[in-house]
Design an enzyme around this catalytic site. Structure first.
Site, PDB file in Angstrom:
ATOM      1  N   HIS A   1     132.491  74.207 -44.225  1.00  0.00           N
ATOM      2  CA  HIS A   1     133.142  73.458 -43.332  1.00  0.00           C
ATOM      3  C   HIS A   1     133.320  71.853 -43.839  1.00  0.00           C
ATOM      4  CE1 HIS A   1     128.646  73.697 -43.762  1.00  0.00           C
ATOM      5  NE2 HIS A   1     128.448  72.515 -42.947  1.00  0.00           N
TER       6      HIS A   1
ATOM      7  N   SER B   1     125.517  58.841 -48.392  1.00  0.00           N
ATOM      8  CA  SER B   1     124.624  59.717 -48.661  1.00  0.00           C
ATOM      9  C   SER B   1     123.846  59.596 -50.143  1.00  0.00           C
ATOM     10  CB  SER B   1     125.075  61.267 -48.362  1.00  0.00           C
ATOM     11  OG  SER B   1     124.293  62.033 -48.734  1.00  0.00           O
ATOM     12  N   ASN B   2     122.954  60.261 -50.348  1.00  0.00           N
ATOM     13  CA  ASN B   2     122.433  60.132 -51.719  1.00  0.00           C
ATOM     14  C   ASN B   2     122.322  61.635 -52.146  1.00  0.00           C
ATOM     15  OD1 ASN B   2     122.048  57.561 -52.782  1.00  0.00           O
ATOM     16  ND2 ASN B   2     120.303  57.211 -51.115  1.00  0.00           N
ATOM     17  N   ASN B   3     122.805  62.452 -51.338  1.00  0.00           N
ATOM     18  CA  ASN B   3     122.852  63.966 -51.514  1.00  0.00           C
ATOM     19  C   ASN B   3     123.897  64.311 -52.610  1.00  0.00           C
ATOM     20  OD1 ASN B   3     123.886  66.831 -51.544  1.00  0.00           O
ATOM     21  ND2 ASN B   3     122.784  66.973 -49.506  1.00  0.00           N
TER      22      ASN B   3
ATOM     23  N   ASP C   1     128.671  64.508 -40.418  1.00  0.00           N
ATOM     24  CA  ASP C   1     127.737  64.642 -39.712  1.00  0.00           C
ATOM     25  C   ASP C   1     128.110  66.176 -39.475  1.00  0.00           C
ATOM     26  OD1 ASP C   1     125.069  64.225 -38.466  1.00  0.00           O
ATOM     27  OD2 ASP C   1     126.064  64.473 -36.470  1.00  0.00           O
ATOM     28  N   SER C   2     127.086  66.897 -39.639  1.00  0.00           N
ATOM     29  CA  SER C   2     127.355  68.432 -39.609  1.00  0.00           C
ATOM     30  C   SER C   2     126.132  69.258 -38.959  1.00  0.00           C
ATOM     31  CB  SER C   2     127.646  69.182 -40.884  1.00  0.00           C
ATOM     32  OG  SER C   2     126.683  68.614 -42.038  1.00  0.00           O
TER      33      SER C   2
ATOM     34  N   GLY D   1     118.867  74.606 -44.688  1.00  0.00           N
ATOM     35  CA  GLY D   1     119.258  74.709 -43.309  1.00  0.00           C
ATOM     36  C   GLY D   1     119.370  76.166 -42.720  1.00  0.00           C
TER      37      GLY D   1
ATOM     38  N   LYS E   1     124.870  67.020 -54.089  1.00  0.00           N
ATOM     39  CA  LYS E   1     126.096  68.048 -53.831  1.00  0.00           C
ATOM     40  C   LYS E   1     127.329  67.603 -53.154  1.00  0.00           C
ATOM     41  CE  LYS E   1     122.409  71.871 -53.812  1.00  0.00           C
ATOM     42  NZ  LYS E   1     121.752  72.906 -53.189  1.00  0.00           N
TER      43      LYS E   1
END
Length: 205
Positions: free
Chosen positions: A188, A7-9, A72-73, A156, A11
């Site tokens: 989560h 990921s490049n997120n 994955d969420s 989201g 957070k």
């Protein structure tokens, strides 16, 4: 030891690094996708969160030759038999349109009574080594769905979701009203990532 987070997120990157640091695991550096040679990211066409997390983690381990973690969420609503689930990001049709996704979910749940509005955020994290060793863990954050958006934070479905902890405390704040620090402590994804700590500790020697 370097670990690739698929990921490049920023957070997510900070969250995993903080969890490892808090566990006293030294010498582990978490890298974003941007830190490795670019590769074509795989299509997330799995039927479950675990399927999609493994698809991403396997691709990262294969192309970068590094231990790779992917998640994955989404949100699972009891009344909708666990949906939106893996379709959470594209529930309204267009990927990542939070406003449209929220409006559709609220519309679908408009006539559902309060006692049947249970929901949970779910995160499945997969760790895959270049040698093919695989670990899959799940974190769940239970709560309930509101009838209207509440709060400007998060992203989201956060403004529609009241965690059980907030109900028990009598505050009733949505995930969109929690600070990033409060959310990370009970979310989560944090619950899932924490379960990978023993695995990463062993790998780091």
């Amino acid at each position: 030891m370097q670990i690739l987070l698929a990921s490049n997120n920023a957070k997510k990157l900070r969250e995993l690094q903080t969890i490892l640091d808090s566990a006293g695991i030294d010498g582990v550096e978490v890298l974003p996708l941007s830190a490795v040679d670019a590769y074509e990211e795989p299509v997330e066409d799995g039927r479950t969160f675990a399927d999609n997390a493994l698809i991403k983690a396997r691709a990262g381990a294969k192309h970068a030759g590094l231990v790779t973690v992917a998640d994955d969420s989404g949100i699972a609503v009891d009344e909708l038999n666990g949906m939106p689930g893996v379709l959470s990001a594209r529930w309204s049709g267009a990927h990542g349109n939070d406003e449209a996704n929220n409006e559709l979910l609220l519309g679908q749940m408009a006539h559902v009574p309060d006692e049947r509005r249970a929901a949970a955020f779910v995160s499945v994290c997969a760790l895959v080594t270049p040698e093919g060793e695989e670990h899959v863990v799940e974190g769940r954050w239970p709560g309930r769905l509101l009838r209207a958006s509440q709060g400007e934070g998060g992203f989201g479905y956060d403004p529609l979701f009241v965690p059980t902890e907030e109900d028990e405390a009598g505050t009733g704040r949505s995930a969109g009203e929690l600070s990033p620090e409060e959310k990370n402590a009970i979310s989560h994804r944090g619950r899932a990532l924490s379960q990978l700590v023993p695995v990463i500790k062993d790998l780091a020697g």
